[in-house]
Design an enzyme around this catalytic site. Sequence first.
Site, PDB file in Angstrom:
ATOM      1  N   LYS A 234      38.134  27.074  44.083  1.00  0.00           N
ATOM      2  CA  LYS A 234      36.934  27.419  43.305  1.00  0.00           C
ATOM      3  C   LYS A 234      35.763  26.913  44.128  1.00  0.00           C
ATOM      4  O   LYS A 234      35.600  25.701  44.289  1.00  0.00           O
ATOM      5  CB  LYS A 234      36.987  26.727  41.946  1.00  0.00           C
TER       6      LYS A 234
ATOM      7  N   ASP B 128      34.090  35.290  30.772  1.00  0.00           N
ATOM      8  CA  ASP B 128      34.915  34.083  30.825  1.00  0.00           C
ATOM      9  C   ASP B 128      35.944  34.012  29.698  1.00  0.00           C
ATOM     10  O   ASP B 128      35.740  33.263  28.742  1.00  0.00           O
ATOM     11  CB  ASP B 128      33.993  32.850  30.756  1.00  0.00           C
TER      12      ASP B 128
ATOM     13  N   HIS C  19      30.770  34.933  23.835  1.00  0.00           N
ATOM     14  CA  HIS C  19      30.140  33.677  24.259  1.00  0.00           C
ATOM     15  C   HIS C  19      29.181  33.119  23.204  1.00  0.00           C
ATOM     16  O   HIS C  19      28.062  32.730  23.510  1.00  0.00           O
ATOM     17  CB  HIS C  19      29.399  33.909  25.584  1.00  0.00           C
TER      18      HIS C  19
ATOM     19  N   ASN D  19      38.590  22.590  39.435  1.00  0.00           N
ATOM     20  CA  ASN D  19      37.512  21.624  39.656  1.00  0.00           C
ATOM     21  C   ASN D  19      38.219  20.453  40.334  1.00  0.00           C
ATOM     22  O   ASN D  19      38.746  19.566  39.695  1.00  0.00           O
ATOM     23  CB  ASN D  19      36.866  21.198  38.339  1.00  0.00           C
TER      24      ASN D  19
ATOM     25  N   GLU E 226      41.117  28.313  25.334  1.00  0.00           N
ATOM     26  CA  GLU E 226      39.796  27.679  25.353  1.00  0.00           C
ATOM     27  C   GLU E 226      38.831  28.311  24.356  1.00  0.00           C
ATOM     28  O   GLU E 226      38.112  27.615  23.650  1.00  0.00           O
ATOM     29  CB  GLU E 226      39.220  27.773  26.779  1.00  0.00           C
TER      30      GLU E 226
ATOM     31  N   TRP F  58      24.165  29.782  29.895  1.00  0.00           N
ATOM     32  CA  TRP F  58      25.101  28.944  29.146  1.00  0.00           C
ATOM     33  C   TRP F  58      24.832  29.048  27.639  1.00  0.00           C
ATOM     34  O   TRP F  58      25.596  28.571  26.823  1.00  0.00           O
ATOM     35  CB  TRP F  58      24.995  27.466  29.593  1.00  0.00           C
TER      36      TRP F  58
ATOM     37  N   GLU G   4      43.573  36.833  37.004  1.00  0.00           N
ATOM     38  CA  GLU G   4      43.636  35.500  36.391  1.00  0.00           C
ATOM     39  C   GLU G   4      43.480  35.651  34.883  1.00  0.00           C
ATOM     40  O   GLU G   4      42.439  36.069  34.389  1.00  0.00           O
ATOM     41  CB  GLU G   4      42.532  34.595  36.957  1.00  0.00           C
TER      42      GLU G   4
ATOM     43  N   ARG H 189      38.883  32.133  44.293  1.00  0.00           N
ATOM     44  CA  ARG H 189      38.435  32.640  42.991  1.00  0.00           C
ATOM     45  C   ARG H 189      37.093  33.357  43.049  1.00  0.00           C
ATOM     46  O   ARG H 189      36.200  32.962  43.804  1.00  0.00           O
ATOM     47  CB  ARG H 189      38.354  31.488  41.975  1.00  0.00           C
TER      48      ARG H 189
ATOM     49  N   GLU I 114      29.889  26.633  39.338  1.00  0.00           N
ATOM     50  CA  GLU I 114      29.744  25.528  38.383  1.00  0.00           C
ATOM     51  C   GLU I 114      29.753  24.160  39.077  1.00  0.00           C
ATOM     52  O   GLU I 114      30.446  23.241  38.662  1.00  0.00           O
ATOM     53  CB  GLU I 114      30.858  25.600  37.325  1.00  0.00           C
TER      54      GLU I 114
ATOM     55  N   LYS J 150      39.050  36.843  37.168  1.00  0.00           N
ATOM     56  CA  LYS J 150      39.363  36.727  35.729  1.00  0.00           C
ATOM     57  C   LYS J 150      39.446  38.123  35.107  1.00  0.00           C
ATOM     58  O   LYS J 150      38.802  39.056  35.587  1.00  0.00           O
ATOM     59  CB  LYS J 150      38.303  35.893  35.018  1.00  0.00           C
TER      60      LYS J 150
HETATM   61  O1  GCW Z   1      35.331  28.822  31.334  1.00  0.00           O
HETATM   62  C1  GCW Z   1      35.044  27.885  32.239  1.00  0.00           C
HETATM   63  C2  GCW Z   1      35.605  26.638  31.663  1.00  0.00           C
HETATM   64  C3  GCW Z   1      35.665  25.562  32.699  1.00  0.00           C
HETATM   65  C4  GCW Z   1      36.464  26.101  33.875  1.00  0.00           C
HETATM   66  C5  GCW Z   1      35.801  27.353  34.403  1.00  0.00           C
HETATM   67  C6  GCW Z   1      36.574  27.987  35.540  1.00  0.00           C
HETATM   68  C7  GCW Z   1      37.891  24.891  35.350  1.00  0.00           C
HETATM   69  O2  GCW Z   1      34.811  26.240  30.573  1.00  0.00           O
HETATM   70  O3  GCW Z   1      36.258  24.430  32.130  1.00  0.00           O
HETATM   71  O4  GCW Z   1      36.597  25.146  34.878  1.00  0.00           O
HETATM   72  O5  GCW Z   1      35.721  28.288  33.388  1.00  0.00           O
HETATM   73  O6  GCW Z   1      37.306  28.921  35.274  1.00  0.00           O
HETATM   74  O7  GCW Z   1      36.428  27.559  36.666  1.00  0.00           O
END
Ligand code: GCW
Length: 715
Positions: free
Chosen positions: A297, A375, A531, A220, A403, A553, A397, A334, A301, A370
């Site tokens: 990215k 996530d 999640h 971000n 987290e 979400w 990734e 990404r 988001e 990912k």
């Molecule tokens: O899982 C989410 C996280 C965000 C993160 C995003 C991502 C950097 O909650 O904080 O942002 O993934 O991977 O881009």
Amino acid sequence: MNFKKTIVFALFILLTFNSSAQEGYDLWLDYKKINELEYKEKVSSYFSNIELIGNSSTIAAIREELQIAKAGFEFKNHKSGTSNKLIIGTHNNLPVSVKGEIKTDSLGDEGYSIIALEKGETLVITGNSDIALLYGTFGLLREIQQRNNISNLEIEEEPKIQKRVLNHWDNLDRTVERGYAGFSIWDWHHLPGLIKPEYKDYARANASIGINGTVLTNVNANSLVLTPQYIDKVKALAKVFRPYGIQVYLTARFSAPMETGDLETADPLNKEVREWWKNKADEIYAEIPDFGGFLVKANSEGQPGPNNYGRSHVDGANMLAEAVAPHDGIIMWRAFVYSEDDPDDRAKQAFSEFVPFDGKFADNVLIQVKNGPIDFQPREPFHPMFGAMPNTPLMMEFQITQEYLGFSSHLVFLPQLFEETLKEDTYANGENSTVAKIIDGTLPNRELTGMAGVANIGTAKNWTGHPFGQANWYGFGRLAWDPYMKAREIAREWLRLTFSNDEDFVQPMTDLLIDSREAVVNYMTPLGLHHIMATGHHYGPGPWVDNLSRPEWNPVYYHNADKKGIGFDRTTSGSDALSQYAKPIEEKYDSPETTPEKYLLWFHHLPWDYEMKNGKTLWTNLALHYQMGVDQVKEMLSTWKKMEQYVNEQEFEKVRMLLEIQLKEAKWWRNACLSYFQKFSDMELPAGVPEPEHSLEYYKSLEFPYAPGISPSWN
Ligand code: GCW
């Protein structure tokens, strides 16, 4: 200095040294004193007679590392009486006496060989570059730290993955998104003037496990980092990392030409925009000739991207690729995208968006995916993009920072999770087309390969907060070097380097590490749930959350619990995400009976009284899994309590207290989730699962306004 003063000084040095070791600052590079006399005698004889050939900054780094190690091991200086020696040099520089005995043709640029010659009297570390020698030196030190015989070594190691990078989600104000170990270690304000010793120690630690790249900034992104003022700071860091073979990368905010340039658009097909990026790349490379490239990215988001201009990911990535190509730079683009307007299952979106572009990305673009399609959950099936884009290099990734796995309070050994993903069969090219083979360039054969790990590093004295968080950094590096390594092997190695070689410690603690991953799955999200954590900070359970603006979400979107049952139907009767996998998986997972139970509720919505393999209902199994998670943490705590004699007091206490927290939180997850789901199942808790201590309302009311890891980029 008089005698008294000398003693005081010596004590001071001893205490300072010990306290940094005690606080875990030295990581796995804490070269502990060798107490085994015979072994020490033998090994130190090689170290009294070192021929280190070459004179680059990397060679200087090797010399320094050897000195640190010698001091730590407390080697004696053997003046005479031994003909043992250690030769470190690139193959073309080796003395003729040994050169012919060793071949390095197949070792590439970074691979090394450690070989004992002349009846073990001469130990040679060689390779084709100075960096290879550095890796080899760390390899040898690792052997010594584990007290292995070094007189008969015959090691050949070559990294299987080319770009082995950490991703720091670090902001320029030093907050770290999803960081639980303090603030960012990059002290931007004082750079480039102040070069902290941590920078070099960070580089040493990374080089010791083969990490060769670091993305300094958050995905971000903030475009300021691309301005001359910051490029100067980045340059200073790059200079510290260079001798250790670590390239720096930055995140590129797609709208940077508008924010820090004077352009009115960031359209990737606009001529001026393209020119702007080219000039920017030239400007960076003029300062940092070995700059790695950009991580991006985009259109995810809220981040800007090519879609804002009606352009595709290919247009965006290829524009940047063109800008860095003349300098041998790469773009890591990404695939973590999901749209706020797309009602389709979030697990499907990245695949739907990217797979049609297979083969269209420039040669120096890696698509960074990912490990799973949602996530970084405690458990996800592998991302279906792996295996689905044969003409595009995909890089893995992983998330090292926890987290969704208890922050830096919980002990969870992630290599176990990483290994599980890497071993999964994608069937892309028939049987045994594992994820590891896709990302290491075996299937199909390709050179540009990569693995990224979202770092768990911060200003905490021990770098990672939880002392065992270091194991995840370590394990990531080892797996990026060799994605076929076993988690168990990594666990043993890390424990021995960090704490003790005593088998009475290493064996039970290896089991503890290995089991810790399943424990967290059990007490957070068993049987394929995912999640269901609290909103925003993601700390603790929140399966009831249903009021967030975007449907995907909300935890209720993922578990779908109602009177009829629970789970996400991803078969043809549901979202059909399953069809993104190869046929053998699709067919197997289509029916709940043949779906591995660990993924059951990921792919199926099933009645509460659905009978599982053990003859018990789904509800009973769910409850028992939550309970098992709690029991596993109890077990971890009781094992740890027996380890007091192998670790220093400070660390022992810290881990013990953290495990107490973990136990409390495991119970919290169990209680909160079961009381919530019980509303729907309307069934009794099975024997062995206690009634929750509090009401559901109580669990729902808990708030943590200052939980760590939230970054200003979300405000
Ligand atoms: O899982 C989410 C996280 C965000 C993160 C995003 C991502 C950097 O909650 O904080 O942002 O993934 O991977 O881009």
